[in-house]
Every structure is written in C-alpha cells, then in structure tokens.
Motif scaffolding. Structure first.
Motif, PDB file in Angstrom:
ATOM      1  N   PHE A 104       0.933  -1.350   0.037  1.00 38.33           N
ATOM      2  CA  PHE A 104      -0.005  -0.004  -0.033  1.00 38.33           C
ATOM      3  C   PHE A 104       0.915   1.340  -0.110  1.00 38.33           C
ATOM      4  O   PHE A 104       0.511   2.230  -0.672  1.00 38.33           O
ATOM      5  N   VAL A 105       1.998   1.161   0.939  1.00 40.01           N
ATOM      6  CA  VAL A 105       2.936   2.384   0.763  1.00 40.01           C
ATOM      7  C   VAL A 105       3.983   2.273  -0.268  1.00 40.01           C
ATOM      8  O   VAL A 105       4.820   3.219  -0.206  1.00 40.01           O
ATOM      9  N   GLY A 106       3.691   1.441  -1.162  1.00 38.32           N
ATOM     10  CA  GLY A 106       4.742   1.352  -2.255  1.00 38.32           C
ATOM     11  C   GLY A 106       6.062   0.758  -1.859  1.00 38.32           C
ATOM     12  O   GLY A 106       7.136   1.080  -2.661  1.00 38.32           O
ATOM     13  N   HIS A 107       6.341  -0.113  -1.087  1.00 37.39           N
ATOM     14  CA  HIS A 107       7.492  -0.574  -0.792  1.00 37.39           C
ATOM     15  C   HIS A 107       7.678  -2.301  -1.236  1.00 37.39           C
ATOM     16  O   HIS A 107       6.596  -2.981  -0.605  1.00 37.39           O
ATOM     17  N   GLN A 108       8.248  -2.862  -1.889  1.00 33.01           N
ATOM     18  CA  GLN A 108       8.426  -3.972  -2.259  1.00 33.01           C
ATOM     19  C   GLN A 108       9.598  -4.742  -1.198  1.00 33.01           C
ATOM     20  O   GLN A 108      10.704  -4.259  -1.168  1.00 33.01           O
ATOM     21  N   LEU A 109       8.985  -5.567  -0.407  1.00 31.76           N
ATOM     22  CA  LEU A 109       9.960  -6.279   0.365  1.00 31.76           C
ATOM     23  C   LEU A 109      10.071  -7.444   0.270  1.00 31.76           C
ATOM     24  O   LEU A 109       9.123  -8.186  -0.210  1.00 31.76           O
ATOM     25  N   PRO A 110      11.444  -8.079   0.244  1.00 34.70           N
ATOM     26  CA  PRO A 110      11.744  -9.597   0.057  1.00 34.70           C
ATOM     27  C   PRO A 110      11.263 -10.241   1.308  1.00 34.70           C
ATOM     28  O   PRO A 110      11.056  -9.878   2.589  1.00 34.70           O
ATOM     29  N   PRO A 111      10.676 -11.539   1.029  1.00 42.11           N
ATOM     30  CA  PRO A 111       9.821 -12.263   2.038  1.00 42.11           C
ATOM     31  C   PRO A 111      10.760 -12.381   3.239  1.00 42.11           C
ATOM     32  O   PRO A 111      10.097 -12.289   4.624  1.00 42.11           O
ATOM     33  N   GLY A 112      11.992 -12.560   3.170  1.00 39.34           N
ATOM     34  CA  GLY A 112      12.998 -12.572   4.505  1.00 39.34           C
ATOM     35  C   GLY A 112      12.671 -11.250   5.154  1.00 39.34           C
ATOM     36  O   GLY A 112      12.800 -11.515   6.599  1.00 39.34           O
ATOM     37  N   THR A 113      12.550 -10.207   4.549  1.00 36.11           N
ATOM     38  CA  THR A 113      12.405  -8.784   5.282  1.00 36.11           C
ATOM     39  C   THR A 113      11.239  -8.997   6.025  1.00 36.11           C
ATOM     40  O   THR A 113      11.018  -8.375   7.208  1.00 36.11           O
ATOM     41  N   ILE A 114      10.143  -9.390   5.330  1.00 34.88           N
ATOM     42  CA  ILE A 114       8.770  -9.430   5.966  1.00 34.88           C
ATOM     43  C   ILE A 114       8.887 -10.475   7.298  1.00 34.88           C
ATOM     44  O   ILE A 114       8.497 -10.112   8.237  1.00 34.88           O
ATOM     45  N   ASP A 115       9.673 -11.491   7.250  1.00 32.75           N
ATOM     46  CA  ASP A 115       9.748 -12.380   8.298  1.00 32.75           C
ATOM     47  C   ASP A 115      10.392 -11.683   9.238  1.00 32.75           C
ATOM     48  O   ASP A 115       9.970 -12.037  10.437  1.00 32.75           O
ATOM     49  N   LYS A 116      11.217 -10.894   9.117  1.00 37.43           N
ATOM     50  CA  LYS A 116      12.138 -10.327  10.198  1.00 37.43           C
ATOM     51  C   LYS A 116      11.076  -9.149  11.107  1.00 37.43           C
ATOM     52  O   LYS A 116      11.152  -9.183  12.250  1.00 37.43           O
ATOM     53  N   ILE A 117      10.306  -8.452   9.966  1.00 34.97           N
ATOM     54  CA  ILE A 117       9.591  -7.690  10.835  1.00 34.97           C
ATOM     55  C   ILE A 117       8.212  -8.347  11.686  1.00 34.97           C
ATOM     56  O   ILE A 117       8.066  -7.934  12.632  1.00 34.97           O
ATOM     57  N   VAL A 118       7.659  -9.505  10.924  1.00 37.38           N
ATOM     58  CA  VAL A 118       6.670 -10.302  11.537  1.00 37.38           C
ATOM     59  C   VAL A 118       7.439 -10.832  13.076  1.00 37.38           C
ATOM     60  O   VAL A 118       6.710 -10.672  14.097  1.00 37.38           O
ATOM     61  N   ASP A 119       8.575 -11.229  13.094  1.00 40.40           N
ATOM     62  CA  ASP A 119       9.346 -11.522  14.216  1.00 40.40           C
ATOM     63  C   ASP A 119       9.387 -10.614  15.296  1.00 40.40           C
ATOM     64  O   ASP A 119       9.189 -10.683  16.644  1.00 40.40           O
ATOM     65  N   HIS A 120       9.899  -9.293  15.010  1.00 37.18           N
ATOM     66  CA  HIS A 120      10.240  -8.200  15.807  1.00 37.18           C
ATOM     67  C   HIS A 120       8.787  -7.626  16.319  1.00 37.18           C
ATOM     68  O   HIS A 120       8.717  -7.060  17.464  1.00 37.18           O
ATOM     69  N   CYS A 121       7.603  -7.754  15.482  1.00 35.13           N
ATOM     70  CA  CYS A 121       6.404  -7.321  15.925  1.00 35.13           C
ATOM     71  C   CYS A 121       5.395  -8.344  16.583  1.00 35.13           C
ATOM     72  O   CYS A 121       4.282  -8.179  16.765  1.00 35.13           O
ATOM     73  N   SER A 122       6.112  -9.365  17.048  1.00 33.94           N
ATOM     74  CA  SER A 122       5.304 -10.255  17.888  1.00 33.94           C
ATOM     75  C   SER A 122       4.904  -9.544  19.116  1.00 33.94           C
ATOM     76  O   SER A 122       5.369  -8.777  19.687  1.00 33.94           O
TER      77      SER A 122
END
Ligand code: A3P
Length: 294
Positions: free
Chosen positions: A207-225
């Motif tokens: 939505f905000v126009g950032h293409q993130l590789p799946p590994g980066t999304i995994d890192k965000i998911v982990d940090h935002c538990s």
C-alpha cells in the motif's frame, strides 16, 4: 491515583485534556505531502502495532535502528499536546523529514482536508468493539489523563453510550469505513494482523509502495510479535518521559494482553446481549463485520 484533568468537547466529540485544541484546528488545514502517511484509529485498536510495522517497512526492516528510538518519537501523535514539553506533537510532525509518518485518533471529519481528498496515504485500523471496550477499560484505569472507571459495568455503559473520549466507537469507525475505497486509503483490522501477520505486513508494504523481500517481512513479523513488542522499551511506553505521571502500570501494561476475544472474560450474558443489539442497530446494512474470536 490523582484526579484526571478535565475532558473537553470539540465539534461534538469528547477529548482528554492532553489533546491540544489548536492542533485539532491546525490539522484540518495541514498542507499534506504526497508521501505523508497517517495511521488513524479509535484508541486501543492496534495503533502501536501498525506503527511499528510501518516504521520497519520504511527503514527496510532495520530492526536495530528502531531499537534506539521510541515509537512515539518516530511517529508523532499529531493532536497530542507536547512531547517534549514546549513543542506540540503537531509542530514536531511538521518538522519531520519526508516521508512523514503520523498517528491520530480524530474522527474522519477532523482529518486534514487534503488527506480526505486523497493526497497522502491514510491507514485506518479497526478492532472488534467488544475487545476495544475491554482494552479501553484497562487503559482508562492506568492512564491518568482519563477518568478511572468506577467499575467494568459502568465503563461499558458509558462506552456503549459514547460517553467516553472519542465518543462512540461505532460512529468513529463507520466514519472511516464509508470512505474505505477512497484513493490513498487502506482499511485493515486488528484481527487481520492476528490471523495473518505476514500477509498483512505485505499488504501494508504494498500500500505504501515498498516492495519487501519475504525474508525482510519475516524479520518484521518476528520483531512485531506480542512478546517482542511487550518487552521492548521502544514500543511498550516504559521509557515515555511522562510515563511516571501519566501511566500507572501497577494495574495494567500499555501492551497488555494482545489477544482476540478477551471480551469473553469480561462480558456478562446480559452485557453481551445489549452489546449485540447495539452492534445490530449500528452496523446492519453497512457491510462492516468483525471477528470476535479466532
Ligand atoms: P489489549 O489491551 O487487548 O492487550 P493501541 O496501540 O491502539 O493503543 O492498541 C493497544 C492494544 O493493541 C492492546 O490490546 C495491546 O496489547 C495490543 N497490541 C499491541 N502490540 C501488539 C502486538 N504486537 N500483538 C498483539 N497485540 C498487540
């Protein structure tokens, strides 16, 4: 606990006294930049969670960087009076380098007009209102800017009547919901974050126009538990300079329980019946539906 400051009414909506009237007025005429992003919510609906995710989306998933600055410093709460004292949060927002991220709890009709017209980006996060009621009950009890509820029953009564800061949660969310298809607007739910954090982070990033590789999304998911954010001083408000005078964490933490369905531990059958009736009255025909358990 000390007595709360007085509440006040602006354009028919009740606010706590830490909200700045002049900022409420100024926000409406803000010159919105194309790359401004606002997270807008009723209190206790997943604001901080979404803010932390956005912060990481914007820095490419640099977890170390967000560990050095509290969330409320990175993303100003634009109608809030001051932080640090002397400068309003709105003034601080104006001074941020682009892209600017802001947080607000104002009803839709008090948003910057240019944002309503589709300039910049608006992310609304909504949460099932039974859990919002419970979470606000604890929040009102621990935040000294709010009136401490006399009891759960009396708080729920006031909450359902809209006799609490920000007024009726139904009216507040519907104000956003009817505009959900506006260009530049995304409407998500707290329960979506719970059910599919990875997918919802991707949706936010797209939505905000950032293409993130799946590994980066995994890192965000982990940090935002929940565990990670509740233990993180940069997101759990334990480092807030006003924390000692504003929050009393002896009863409840700012990041408290983080589940869908805690309402079941609080609502009596009678309260639930009355709430369901209100849900039916307010939401039927609007298309807005919630998950009350997952
Ligand atoms: P509870 O009181 O039900 O635990 P806001 O940021 O809008 O004030 O919302 C606060 C609510 O979001 C609190 O709900 C808090 O625990 C929950 N929350 C914050 N971070 C979370 C996370 N990472 N996972 C799940 N819930 C989270």
């Amino acid at each position: 606990m000390s007595a709360p400051d007085e509440y006040f009414t602006h354009k028919g909506i009740l606010f706590n006294s830490k909200v700045n009237v002049k900022s409420l007025e100024d926000i409406e005429t803000l010159a919105v930049k194309e790359d401004d992003v606002f997270v807008a919510t009723y209190t206790r609906s997943g604001t901080t969670w979404t803010e932390e995710i956005l912060s990481l989306i914007y820095n490419g998933g640099d977890v170390e960087e967000v560990k050095s600055t509290p969330i409320y410093t990175r993303i100003p709460y634009v109608e809030y009076k001051y932080f640090p004292e002397g400068q309003t949060e709105y003034e601080r927002f104006l001074e941020l380098p682009s892209p600017r991220l802001g947080k607000t709890h104002v009803p839709y009709n008090m948003l910057p007009r240019q944002l309503q017209e589709g300039r910049g980006k608006l992310i609304c996060v909504a949460r099932n209102p039974k859990d919002v009621a419970v979470s606000n009950f604890y929040f009102n009890g621990m935040n000294r800017s709010f009136k401490t509820p006399a009891s759960w029953d009396s708080f729920l009564y006031d909450f359902m009547a809209g006799n609490v800061p920000l007024g009726s949660v139904f009216d507040h969310v519907l104000g956003y919901w009817v505009h959900r298809s506006n260009p530049g607007m995304l409407f998500i739910k707290y329960e979506d974050l719970q059910k599919d954090l990875h997918g919802t982070v991707k949706k936010l990033a797209d939505f905000v126009g950032h293409q993130l590789p799946p590994g980066t999304i995994d890192k965000i998911v982990d940090h935002c538990s929940f565990k990670s954010m509740s233990e993180n001083p940069m997101t759990n408000y334990s480092k807030h300079p006003e924390q000692r005078c504003r929050f009393d964490t002896s009863n409840s933490e700012f990041i408290r329980k983080g589940v869908v369905g805690d309402w079941k531990n609080h609502f009596t059958d009678k309260q639930n019946e009355a709430f369901d009736k209100m849900l039916e009255d307010k939401l039927s025909g609007t298309g807005l539906e919630y998950d009350f358990g997952i």
